[in-house]
Design a protein around this motif. Structure first.
Motif, PDB file in Angstrom:
ATOM      1  N   MET A   1      -3.914  10.673  -1.684  1.00 54.80           N
ATOM      2  CA  MET A   1      -4.089   9.354  -0.941  1.00 54.80           C
ATOM      3  C   MET A   1      -2.537   8.574  -1.139  1.00 54.80           C
ATOM      4  O   MET A   1      -2.583   7.395  -0.860  1.00 54.80           O
ATOM      5  CB  MET A   1      -5.148   8.349  -1.364  1.00 54.80           C
ATOM      6  CG  MET A   1      -6.502   9.083  -0.906  1.00 54.80           C
ATOM      7  SD  MET A   1      -8.151   8.138  -1.038  1.00 54.80           S
ATOM      8  CE  MET A   1      -9.379   9.102  -0.662  1.00 54.80           C
ATOM      9  N   GLY A   2      -1.732   9.039  -1.962  1.00 60.86           N
ATOM     10  CA  GLY A   2      -0.292   8.490  -2.345  1.00 60.86           C
ATOM     11  C   GLY A   2      -0.600   7.670  -3.442  1.00 60.86           C
ATOM     12  O   GLY A   2      -1.478   7.650  -4.125  1.00 60.86           O
TER      13      GLY A   2
ATOM     14  N   GLY B   1      -6.952   7.874   3.912  1.00 64.09           N
ATOM     15  CA  GLY B   1      -6.785   7.573   2.618  1.00 64.09           C
ATOM     16  C   GLY B   1      -5.660   6.561   2.195  1.00 64.09           C
ATOM     17  O   GLY B   1      -4.438   6.932   2.696  1.00 64.09           O
ATOM     18  N   ILE B   2      -5.885   5.634   1.492  1.00 64.92           N
ATOM     19  CA  ILE B   2      -4.512   4.880   0.996  1.00 64.92           C
ATOM     20  C   ILE B   2      -4.960   4.319  -0.241  1.00 64.92           C
ATOM     21  O   ILE B   2      -6.168   4.069  -0.766  1.00 64.92           O
ATOM     22  CB  ILE B   2      -4.511   3.520   2.153  1.00 64.92           C
ATOM     23  CG1 ILE B   2      -3.244   3.066   2.212  1.00 64.92           C
ATOM     24  CG2 ILE B   2      -5.461   2.332   1.844  1.00 64.92           C
ATOM     25  CD1 ILE B   2      -2.839   2.187   3.326  1.00 64.92           C
ATOM     26  N   VAL B   3      -3.972   3.812  -1.140  1.00 65.21           N
ATOM     27  CA  VAL B   3      -4.013   3.212  -2.361  1.00 65.21           C
ATOM     28  C   VAL B   3      -3.069   1.863  -2.142  1.00 65.21           C
ATOM     29  O   VAL B   3      -2.057   1.867  -1.691  1.00 65.21           O
ATOM     30  CB  VAL B   3      -3.431   3.917  -3.563  1.00 65.21           C
ATOM     31  CG1 VAL B   3      -3.479   3.056  -4.734  1.00 65.21           C
ATOM     32  CG2 VAL B   3      -4.152   5.189  -3.616  1.00 65.21           C
ATOM     33  N   HIS B   4      -3.894   0.613  -2.469  1.00 67.50           N
ATOM     34  CA  HIS B   4      -3.181  -0.668  -2.179  1.00 67.50           C
ATOM     35  C   HIS B   4      -3.618  -1.503  -3.460  1.00 67.50           C
ATOM     36  O   HIS B   4      -4.498  -1.356  -4.315  1.00 67.50           O
ATOM     37  CB  HIS B   4      -3.471  -1.174  -0.857  1.00 67.50           C
ATOM     38  CG  HIS B   4      -5.068  -1.740  -0.790  1.00 67.50           C
ATOM     39  ND1 HIS B   4      -5.171  -2.974  -0.239  1.00 67.50           N
ATOM     40  CD2 HIS B   4      -6.037  -1.520  -1.182  1.00 67.50           C
ATOM     41  CE1 HIS B   4      -6.407  -3.383  -0.306  1.00 67.50           C
ATOM     42  NE2 HIS B   4      -7.000  -2.175  -0.875  1.00 67.50           N
ATOM     43  N   ASP B   5      -2.918  -2.539  -3.370  1.00 68.79           N
ATOM     44  CA  ASP B   5      -3.129  -3.713  -4.276  1.00 68.79           C
ATOM     45  C   ASP B   5      -3.048  -4.999  -3.544  1.00 68.79           C
ATOM     46  O   ASP B   5      -2.495  -5.223  -2.529  1.00 68.79           O
ATOM     47  CB  ASP B   5      -2.488  -3.797  -5.653  1.00 68.79           C
ATOM     48  CG  ASP B   5      -0.911  -3.772  -5.604  1.00 68.79           C
ATOM     49  OD1 ASP B   5      -0.632  -4.339  -4.452  1.00 68.79           O
ATOM     50  OD2 ASP B   5      -0.186  -3.708  -6.558  1.00 68.79           O
ATOM     51  N   GLU B   6      -3.548  -6.109  -4.071  1.00 71.32           N
ATOM     52  CA  GLU B   6      -3.631  -7.512  -3.578  1.00 71.32           C
ATOM     53  C   GLU B   6      -3.626  -8.372  -4.701  1.00 71.32           C
ATOM     54  O   GLU B   6      -4.564  -8.531  -5.398  1.00 71.32           O
ATOM     55  CB  GLU B   6      -4.967  -7.645  -2.587  1.00 71.32           C
ATOM     56  CG  GLU B   6      -5.249  -6.753  -1.643  1.00 71.32           C
ATOM     57  CD  GLU B   6      -6.548  -6.747  -0.898  1.00 71.32           C
ATOM     58  OE1 GLU B   6      -6.673  -7.136   0.341  1.00 71.32           O
ATOM     59  OE2 GLU B   6      -7.593  -6.154  -1.621  1.00 71.32           O
ATOM     60  N   PHE B   7      -2.589  -9.282  -4.469  1.00 69.76           N
ATOM     61  CA  PHE B   7      -2.611 -10.351  -5.593  1.00 69.76           C
ATOM     62  C   PHE B   7      -2.228 -11.651  -4.759  1.00 69.76           C
ATOM     63  O   PHE B   7      -1.905 -11.882  -3.678  1.00 69.76           O
ATOM     64  CB  PHE B   7      -1.369 -10.074  -6.586  1.00 69.76           C
ATOM     65  CG  PHE B   7      -1.844  -9.101  -7.404  1.00 69.76           C
ATOM     66  CD1 PHE B   7      -2.537  -9.297  -8.629  1.00 69.76           C
ATOM     67  CD2 PHE B   7      -1.355  -7.506  -7.208  1.00 69.76           C
ATOM     68  CE1 PHE B   7      -2.663  -8.280  -9.568  1.00 69.76           C
ATOM     69  CE2 PHE B   7      -1.748  -6.639  -8.095  1.00 69.76           C
ATOM     70  CZ  PHE B   7      -2.452  -6.754  -9.162  1.00 69.76           C
ATOM     71  N   HIS B   8      -2.464 -12.668  -5.473  1.00 66.50           N
ATOM     72  CA  HIS B   8      -2.070 -14.044  -5.099  1.00 66.50           C
ATOM     73  C   HIS B   8      -0.301 -14.078  -5.000  1.00 66.50           C
ATOM     74  O   HIS B   8       0.193 -13.373  -5.941  1.00 66.50           O
ATOM     75  CB  HIS B   8      -2.301 -15.387  -6.016  1.00 66.50           C
ATOM     76  CG  HIS B   8      -3.799 -15.607  -6.217  1.00 66.50           C
ATOM     77  ND1 HIS B   8      -4.294 -16.646  -6.987  1.00 66.50           N
ATOM     78  CD2 HIS B   8      -4.909 -14.962  -5.398  1.00 66.50           C
ATOM     79  CE1 HIS B   8      -5.655 -16.517  -6.779  1.00 66.50           C
ATOM     80  NE2 HIS B   8      -6.168 -15.593  -5.987  1.00 66.50           N
TER      81      HIS B   8
ATOM     82  N   ASP C   1       0.888  -1.116  -0.219  1.00 69.34           N
ATOM     83  CA  ASP C   1      -0.090   0.145  -0.019  1.00 69.34           C
ATOM     84  C   ASP C   1       0.970   1.337  -0.014  1.00 69.34           C
ATOM     85  O   ASP C   1       2.125   1.257   0.239  1.00 69.34           O
ATOM     86  CB  ASP C   1      -0.985   0.024   1.310  1.00 69.34           C
ATOM     87  CG  ASP C   1      -0.537   0.081   2.700  1.00 69.34           C
ATOM     88  OD1 ASP C   1       0.736   0.967   2.818  1.00 69.34           O
ATOM     89  OD2 ASP C   1      -0.713  -0.693   3.302  1.00 69.34           O
ATOM     90  N   SER C   2       0.194   2.158  -0.144  1.00 71.88           N
ATOM     91  CA  SER C   2       0.936   3.609  -0.451  1.00 71.88           C
ATOM     92  C   SER C   2       1.545   4.136   0.982  1.00 71.88           C
ATOM     93  O   SER C   2       2.200   5.162   0.806  1.00 71.88           O
ATOM     94  CB  SER C   2       0.075   4.602  -1.128  1.00 71.88           C
ATOM     95  OG  SER C   2      -1.273   4.785  -0.233  1.00 71.88           O
ATOM     96  N   SER C   3       0.970   3.840   2.061  1.00 77.48           N
ATOM     97  CA  SER C   3       1.774   4.171   3.346  1.00 77.48           C
ATOM     98  C   SER C   3       2.905   3.151   3.608  1.00 77.48           C
ATOM     99  O   SER C   3       3.646   3.442   4.587  1.00 77.48           O
ATOM    100  CB  SER C   3       0.824   3.814   4.453  1.00 77.48           C
ATOM    101  OG  SER C   3       0.743   2.386   4.897  1.00 77.48           O
ATOM    102  N   GLY C   4       3.363   2.349   2.775  1.00 74.25           N
ATOM    103  CA  GLY C   4       4.455   1.688   2.861  1.00 74.25           C
ATOM    104  C   GLY C   4       4.283   0.083   3.608  1.00 74.25           C
ATOM    105  O   GLY C   4       5.221  -0.674   3.777  1.00 74.25           O
ATOM    106  N   GLY C   5       2.945  -0.148   4.046  1.00 70.05           N
ATOM    107  CA  GLY C   5       2.609  -1.427   4.551  1.00 70.05           C
ATOM    108  C   GLY C   5       2.649  -2.370   3.676  1.00 70.05           C
ATOM    109  O   GLY C   5       2.435  -2.083   2.420  1.00 70.05           O
TER     110      GLY C   5
ATOM    111  N   PRO D   1      -2.974   6.238   8.000  1.00 75.17           N
ATOM    112  CA  PRO D   1      -3.028   4.539   7.646  1.00 75.17           C
ATOM    113  C   PRO D   1      -2.249   4.142   8.303  1.00 75.17           C
ATOM    114  O   PRO D   1      -1.205   4.691   8.723  1.00 75.17           O
ATOM    115  CB  PRO D   1      -2.833   4.681   5.961  1.00 75.17           C
ATOM    116  CG  PRO D   1      -3.085   6.367   5.482  1.00 75.17           C
ATOM    117  CD  PRO D   1      -2.847   7.071   6.867  1.00 75.17           C
ATOM    118  N   LYS D   2      -2.537   2.666   8.399  1.00 81.69           N
ATOM    119  CA  LYS D   2      -1.740   1.714   9.135  1.00 81.69           C
ATOM    120  C   LYS D   2      -1.912   0.315   8.675  1.00 81.69           C
ATOM    121  O   LYS D   2      -2.999  -0.059   8.349  1.00 81.69           O
ATOM    122  CB  LYS D   2      -2.159   1.912  10.729  1.00 81.69           C
ATOM    123  CG  LYS D   2      -1.290   1.072  11.510  1.00 81.69           C
ATOM    124  CD  LYS D   2      -1.734   0.894  13.330  1.00 81.69           C
ATOM    125  CE  LYS D   2      -3.173   0.644  13.497  1.00 81.69           C
ATOM    126  NZ  LYS D   2      -3.412   0.606  14.941  1.00 81.69           N
TER     127      LYS D   2
END
Length: 295
Positions: A292-293, A113-120, A92-96, A149-150
């Motif tokens: 939101m990054g 606000g955050i931007v993230h992705d999720e993949f296998h 994610d855009s917070s570095g997590g 964000p956390k």
């Protein structure tokens, strides 16, 4: 807010039980039953929980192509992903970020606000195998909607386990149970438990009156107040009462959610959950402006 195992208390009545037999794709990696959705009719009985998707066990063939959901934003709530089979990689855009394997949990606070992705994960994608996950959305109270964000990631061995009834395993992911404390930090009083029974079992859990309680049956059957419910059923209980009597079949697996409701207006629009239409419009503007990054 801590629950206990107890046999004497006023039982919680079952308000609603239903199945969602159809499935839909989230991206190309998550084939899910959409079991909870934010609606005016449901919100009062499921808050602080908003949405639940259950990716029931499904085999994915080996591949060299990424499967999942590309980058997208969130604001105003938290996403919780529980891995039962397969692996999911998050950033994610917070570095997590990290990879959760079976038994693991990812708890992401979108907050302001955050931007993230999720993949296998790459390993699971290349090897293939059975995939089973739950993703849950948890609302934030108005005062915490714009918190920083956390990201919290927990392995199976970090989640405390106890036994209830004769031989039912209960994992405390968030909240408390008797003397155990779940590792996930939360903004409101929430209990999140995995239940896993190798043989038939019967017991009651003592939960606070005035709280909302939801049970997802994943495998096996559960009987409540004399009625039996099959796998992939959502059971929603009344706030009144404090005892939750359960009779589990052999091989039962389920997820129990319990929490104090957030008595505030809620407006949900796509990936944003706020308190007013104006705040939704601002969330869209902030995402479009890059506030939101980025990944």
């Amino acid at each position: 807010m801590t629950a206990v195992a107890k046999k004497s208390a006023v039982p919680k009545s079952l308000r609603l039980a239903y199945q969602v037999p159809g499935k839909h794709w989230v991206g190309n990696g998550f084939h899910v039953h959409g079991l909870l959705r934010p609606t005016p009719e449901l919100n009062a009985f499921i808050s602080p929980f908003i949405l639940m998707d259950y990716a029931a066990p499904e085999y994915f063939v080996p591949s060299d192509q990424k499967r999942g959901v590309g980058q997208h934003p969130h604001r105003g709530f938290e996403t919780v992903t529980l891995a039962y089979q397969g692996e999911v990689e998050h950033r994610d855009s917070s570095g997590g970020g990290g990879i959760i394997i079976p038994g693991g949990v990812q708890w992401m606070t979108a907050g302001r606000g955050i931007v993230h992705d999720e993949f296998h994960s790459k390993l699971f994608t290349e090897a293939g195998g059975d995939f089973e996950m739950v993703q849950l959305w948890v609302n934030l109270p108005k005062k915490d909607k714009l918190t920083a964000p956390k990201y919290q990631g927990y392995r199976a061995e970090e989640i405390p386990v106890t036994t209830v009834g004769a031989q039912t395993r209960l994992r405390v992911i968030a909240g408390g149970f008797e003397r155990l404390k779940g590792p996930a930090s939360t903004f409101t009083e929430i209990n999140v438990y995995d239940l896993d029974s190798s043989a038939g079992d019967e017991f009651s859990l003592e939960l606070a009156s005035g709280t909302n309680t939801i049970l997802l049956t994943m495998q096996g059957e559960v009987a409540v107040h004399g009625e039996t419910y099959e796998p992939r059923t959502i059971l929603i209980f009344d706030q009144d009462g404090s005892s939750l009597p359960l009779s589990l079949s052999a091989g039962f697996k389920g997820l129990l959610l319990n929490g104090e409701p957030i008595d505030e207006p809620m407006v949900a629009h796509g990936p944003f959950v706020m308190n007013s239409d104006e705040e939704i419009v601002q969330a869209i503007r902030d995402f479009q402006s890059g506030a939101m990054g980025k990944l």
